[in-house]
Design a protein around this motif. Structure first.
Motif, PDB file in Angstrom:
ATOM      1  N   SER A  19       0.859  -1.277   0.156  1.00 20.85           N
ATOM      2  CA  SER A  19       0.034  -0.134   0.052  1.00 20.85           C
ATOM      3  C   SER A  19       0.803   1.327   0.039  1.00 20.85           C
ATOM      4  N   TYR A  43      -4.297   5.733   1.935  1.00 15.97           N
ATOM      5  CA  TYR A  43      -5.861   5.282   2.046  1.00 15.97           C
ATOM      6  C   TYR A  43      -5.969   3.791   2.199  1.00 15.97           C
ATOM      7  N   ARG A  44      -5.341   2.901   1.374  1.00 14.66           N
ATOM      8  CA  ARG A  44      -5.558   1.701   1.668  1.00 14.66           C
ATOM      9  C   ARG A  44      -5.452   0.859   2.968  1.00 14.66           C
ATOM     10  N   HIS A  47      -7.604   2.506   5.664  1.00 14.06           N
ATOM     11  CA  HIS A  47      -9.213   1.838   5.745  1.00 14.06           C
ATOM     12  C   HIS A  47      -9.151   0.369   6.195  1.00 14.06           C
ATOM     13  N   THR A  48      -7.904  -0.358   5.731  1.00 12.92           N
ATOM     14  CA  THR A  48      -7.679  -1.778   6.383  1.00 12.92           C
ATOM     15  C   THR A  48      -7.768  -1.915   7.841  1.00 12.92           C
ATOM     16  N   ASP A  77      -7.555  -6.533   0.964  1.00 14.98           N
ATOM     17  CA  ASP A  77      -7.173  -5.620  -0.163  1.00 14.98           C
ATOM     18  C   ASP A  77      -5.583  -5.490  -0.330  1.00 14.98           C
ATOM     19  N   LYS A  80      -5.205  -4.635  -4.114  1.00 12.08           N
ATOM     20  CA  LYS A  80      -5.971  -3.640  -4.603  1.00 12.08           C
ATOM     21  C   LYS A  80      -5.351  -2.363  -4.795  1.00 12.08           C
ATOM     22  N   ARG A  81      -5.387  -1.808  -5.987  1.00  9.49           N
ATOM     23  CA  ARG A  81      -4.702  -0.816  -6.252  1.00  9.49           C
ATOM     24  C   ARG A  81      -5.294   0.616  -6.507  1.00  9.49           C
ATOM     25  N   LEU A  82      -5.057   1.693  -5.970  1.00 15.41           N
ATOM     26  CA  LEU A  82      -5.806   2.789  -5.993  1.00 15.41           C
ATOM     27  C   LEU A  82      -6.179   3.392  -7.263  1.00 15.41           C
ATOM     28  N   HIS A  91      -9.356  -7.695  -7.920  1.00 18.20           N
ATOM     29  CA  HIS A  91      -8.362  -7.800  -6.489  1.00 18.20           C
ATOM     30  C   HIS A  91      -8.615  -8.856  -5.240  1.00 18.20           C
TER      31      HIS A  91
END
Length: 226
Positions: A19, A43-44, A47-48, A77, A80-82, A91
């Motif tokens: 991330s 953010y990732r 959020h996680t 995630d 998972k890419r932004l 993802h």
């Protein structure tokens, strides 16, 4: 017999590596803290971590396996890419495929890995037509979506709003009011009664927040009691 390294730090480290690099790619800039180049806002990871905190709270109350739900929350995630430009979002499958490698050599029970992967593979979407099974998979979905509703979500979305133009109070308000409709659908879709009750509390907070912001931005005099 070597019991293996602790699984939580291994999960956090894997998520942080991915991330941080992706957030720097996304923003195109970072800053140095104690000799380490870090993104403006990850953010990732934020959020996680919110989902992990919820997993630690929800799983025991719901009667789910706490290790499975928390591990799945850490890794759901991890791939998972932004603002991912790819047309098809894979993802969940990509993250699931990395679980065994990330947990290899740790003390996480090997027999629980399939349950972690199943939960990750089924956490996508903002609305459900039927409740997920087993309970651990249902709890991950609830934790992931609860993390997108409430006070922390306002901070997360606010910090990343600079990536979406134009950046004005009116536009942020418009996006927030549009998100409320999605949040209502999320709240109605929660698998567990515990998550649904918490979702309703968080939804009420968001509705009050955006109602107050709308009053202030349309007519400040109406926002202040006489």
């Amino acid at each position: 017999m070597n019991p293996g390294t602790p699984w939580r730090p291994a999960c956090e480290s894997a998520l942080r590596r991915f991330s941080d690099a992706d957030a720097i790619r996304f923003w195109g800039i970072g800053h140095e803290v104690d000799g380490v180049y870090q993104p403006i806002f990850n953010y990732r990871f934020e959020h996680t971590y919110a989902a992990v905190l919820l997993a630690r709270w929800l799983a025991p109350l719901a009667g789910a396996d706490p290790e499975v739900v928390e591990c799945a929350a850490w890794l759901h995630d991890v791939a998972k890419r932004l603002k991912d430009p790819q047309a098809k979002d894979t993802h969940a499958q990509d993250a699931s495929a990395q679980v065994e490698e990330i947990l290899a050599g740790t003390d996480f029970p090997a027999e629980k890995i399939p349950a972690v992967r199943h939960a990750i593979e089924h956490h996508v979407g903002l609305k459900l037509t039927k409740r997920l099974e087993p309970l651990e998979t249902a709890c991950l979905w609830d934790c992931d979506k609860l993390s997108k509703i409430g006070a922390a979500s306002l901070i997360h979305f606010g910090c990343i709003s600079g990536a979406f133009q134009p950046i004005t109070t009116e536009e942020i308000l418009r996006r927030g009011e549009a998100w409320l409709d999605l949040a209502r659908g999320i709240t109605a879709s929660f698998n567990t009664e515990i998550a649904r009750a918490e979702g309703q509390r968080r939804l009420a907070f968001l509705e009050a927040h955006y109602a107050q912001l709308r009053r202030e931005w349309s007519d400040p005099m109406k926002a202040t009691p006489a």
